[in-house]
Design a protein around this motif. Structure first.
Motif, PDB file in Angstrom:
ATOM      1  N   ALA A   1      -9.900  -7.372  -7.656  1.00  0.00           N
ATOM      2  CA  ALA A   1      -9.201  -8.472  -6.962  1.00  0.00           C
ATOM      3  C   ALA A   1      -7.685  -8.336  -7.066  1.00  0.00           C
ATOM      4  O   ALA A   1      -6.984  -9.312  -7.260  1.00  0.00           O
ATOM      5  N   MET A   2      -7.173  -7.116  -6.896  1.00  0.00           N
ATOM      6  CA  MET A   2      -5.750  -6.922  -7.168  1.00  0.00           C
ATOM      7  C   MET A   2      -4.813  -7.283  -6.016  1.00  0.00           C
ATOM      8  O   MET A   2      -3.600  -7.251  -6.181  1.00  0.00           O
ATOM      9  N   THR A   3      -5.366  -7.633  -4.857  1.00  0.00           N
ATOM     10  CA  THR A   3      -4.489  -8.069  -3.765  1.00  0.00           C
ATOM     11  C   THR A   3      -4.876  -9.447  -3.230  1.00  0.00           C
ATOM     12  O   THR A   3      -4.421  -9.850  -2.164  1.00  0.00           O
ATOM     13  N   GLU A   4      -5.683 -10.187  -3.984  1.00  0.00           N
ATOM     14  CA  GLU A   4      -6.109 -11.506  -3.522  1.00  0.00           C
ATOM     15  C   GLU A   4      -4.972 -12.526  -3.554  1.00  0.00           C
ATOM     16  O   GLU A   4      -4.860 -13.377  -2.678  1.00  0.00           O
ATOM     17  N   ARG A   5      -4.142 -12.458  -4.585  1.00  0.00           N
ATOM     18  CA  ARG A   5      -3.073 -13.445  -4.757  1.00  0.00           C
ATOM     19  C   ARG A   5      -1.693 -12.802  -4.818  1.00  0.00           C
ATOM     20  O   ARG A   5      -0.684 -13.496  -4.878  1.00  0.00           O
TER      21      ARG A   5
ATOM     22  N   THR B   1      -2.189   1.767  -8.348  1.00  0.00           N
ATOM     23  CA  THR B   1      -1.035   1.888  -7.454  1.00  0.00           C
ATOM     24  C   THR B   1      -1.430   2.338  -6.054  1.00  0.00           C
ATOM     25  O   THR B   1      -0.967   1.782  -5.053  1.00  0.00           O
ATOM     26  N   LEU B   2      -2.282   3.356  -5.981  1.00  0.00           N
ATOM     27  CA  LEU B   2      -2.600   3.928  -4.674  1.00  0.00           C
ATOM     28  C   LEU B   2      -3.349   2.949  -3.766  1.00  0.00           C
ATOM     29  O   LEU B   2      -2.937   2.732  -2.623  1.00  0.00           O
TER      30      LEU B   2
ATOM     31  N   GLY C   1      -2.941  -0.907   0.681  1.00  0.00           N
ATOM     32  CA  GLY C   1      -3.442  -2.152   1.252  1.00  0.00           C
ATOM     33  C   GLY C   1      -2.374  -3.147   1.651  1.00  0.00           C
ATOM     34  O   GLY C   1      -2.678  -4.213   2.183  1.00  0.00           O
ATOM     35  N   MET C   2      -1.092  -2.811   1.398  1.00  0.00           N
ATOM     36  CA  MET C   2       0.002  -3.726   1.736  1.00  0.00           C
ATOM     37  C   MET C   2       0.932  -3.032   2.725  1.00  0.00           C
ATOM     38  O   MET C   2       1.512  -1.979   2.416  1.00  0.00           O
ATOM     39  N   PRO C   3       1.091  -3.579   3.930  1.00  0.00           N
ATOM     40  CA  PRO C   3       1.868  -2.927   4.981  1.00  0.00           C
ATOM     41  C   PRO C   3       3.292  -2.547   4.575  1.00  0.00           C
ATOM     42  O   PRO C   3       3.848  -1.583   5.118  1.00  0.00           O
ATOM     43  N   LEU C   4       3.902  -3.291   3.658  1.00  0.00           N
ATOM     44  CA  LEU C   4       5.275  -3.001   3.246  1.00  0.00           C
ATOM     45  C   LEU C   4       5.456  -1.534   2.896  1.00  0.00           C
ATOM     46  O   LEU C   4       6.488  -0.924   3.208  1.00  0.00           O
ATOM     47  N   PHE C   5       4.451  -0.939   2.230  1.00  0.00           N
ATOM     48  CA  PHE C   5       4.631   0.389   1.642  1.00  0.00           C
ATOM     49  C   PHE C   5       4.380   1.533   2.622  1.00  0.00           C
ATOM     50  O   PHE C   5       4.523   2.698   2.257  1.00  0.00           O
ATOM     51  N   ALA C   6       4.052   1.199   3.860  1.00  0.00           N
ATOM     52  CA  ALA C   6       3.853   2.242   4.868  1.00  0.00           C
ATOM     53  C   ALA C   6       5.129   3.046   5.097  1.00  0.00           C
ATOM     54  O   ALA C   6       5.073   4.223   5.465  1.00  0.00           O
ATOM     55  N   SER C   7       6.283   2.421   4.876  1.00  0.00           N
ATOM     56  CA  SER C   7       7.554   3.110   5.104  1.00  0.00           C
ATOM     57  C   SER C   7       8.132   3.743   3.843  1.00  0.00           C
ATOM     58  O   SER C   7       9.207   4.353   3.890  1.00  0.00           O
ATOM     59  N   ALA C   8       7.440   3.620   2.711  1.00  0.00           N
ATOM     60  CA  ALA C   8       7.931   4.233   1.469  1.00  0.00           C
ATOM     61  C   ALA C   8       7.835   5.751   1.570  1.00  0.00           C
ATOM     62  O   ALA C   8       6.820   6.299   1.984  1.00  0.00           O
ATOM     63  N   SER C   9       8.896   6.438   1.175  1.00  0.00           N
ATOM     64  CA  SER C   9       8.928   7.900   1.251  1.00  0.00           C
ATOM     65  C   SER C   9       8.254   8.550   0.060  1.00  0.00           C
ATOM     66  O   SER C   9       7.875   9.724   0.132  1.00  0.00           O
TER      67      SER C   9
END
Length: 220
Positions: free
Chosen positions: A83-87, A119-120, A125-133
């Motif tokens: 449940a690491m992205t529920e809250r 981490t992976l 699962g969080m759109p923010l990190f799509a742009s992380a290099s």
């Protein structure tokens, strides 16, 4: 303030994301599963940056020296994994900050002590990190922070010299690692610091809001 910056690296928990609710819930489930009363999130939040050690310390007063610590830690890990992205949420201002970095053509990435096991899937699962290099976990290299090797590895993968990078974090070990790597260092005070006196950390700068970072590097 920082000169000729080519990339910005961030710690994860307490700097980019507020994962305290999910970390606290994973530990609190262990209490309620044992018939103990639940604790409020405010009890867990100040120790969220310390991971399993911090959460089990709050939930059970348990230290790593306890004979059952490893067993409890794995139970905590499983609860968190489920449940690491529920809250968990992105801190206010982080999306805008990342968008501004992208508009500047500034690569950004993550260097965390969280293991790849978490981490992976979390960053995927969080759109923010799509742009992380780059995303460097606590077990990507043979060392974790405060050792500088994870930051050196991030710089290598980005193709920049460490002194051309800035590292932002909310824990003293972040600043120690950044200084040891020769990077500019920024202490983020909006995370889990509580009453911590960051003046002892010797960071090059501090920010009370994510968007304040831009003023430190805009003229770099």
């Amino acid at each position: 303030m920082f000169q000729a910056v080519q990339a910005v690296l961030f710690d994860l928990d307490g700097t980019l994301i507020d994962s305290a609710p999910d970390l606290g819930a994973a530990a609190d489930k262990m209490r309620t599963d044992r018939g103990l009363p639940g604790l409020p999130l405010d009890d867990y939040r100040p120790m969220a940056g310390a991971g399993a050690r911090g959460m089990l310390g709050v939930a059970f007063g348990m230290t790593p020296e306890h004979p059952e610590f490893l067993t409890y830690r794995e139970e905590f890990f499983v609860n968190y994994e489920n449940a690491m992205t529920e809250r968990t949420v992105i801190f206010d201002g982080v999306h805008a900050m990342v968008q501004a970095l992208q508009a500047m053509g500034m690569p950004w990435g993550v260097v965390t002590n969280k293991s790849q096991r978490f981490t992976l899937p979390l960053t995927a699962g969080m759109p923010l990190f799509a742009s992380a290099s780059v995303v460097i976990s606590g077990d990507t290299t043979a060392h974790s922070k405060p050792h500088p090797e994870p930051l050196f590895e991030a710089a290598r993968r980005l193709g920049f010299e460490p002194h051309r990078c800035v590292y932002v974090g909310d824990d003293e070990r972040d600043i120690v690692a950044g200084r040891a790597a020769g990077m500019g260092t920024v202490a983020a005070t909006y995370g889990y610091l509580g009453a911590t006196d960051i003046s002892q950390w010797q960071a090059d700068a501090h920010i009370d809001l994510p968007l304040q970072l831009l003023k430190l590097i805009e003229s770099a």
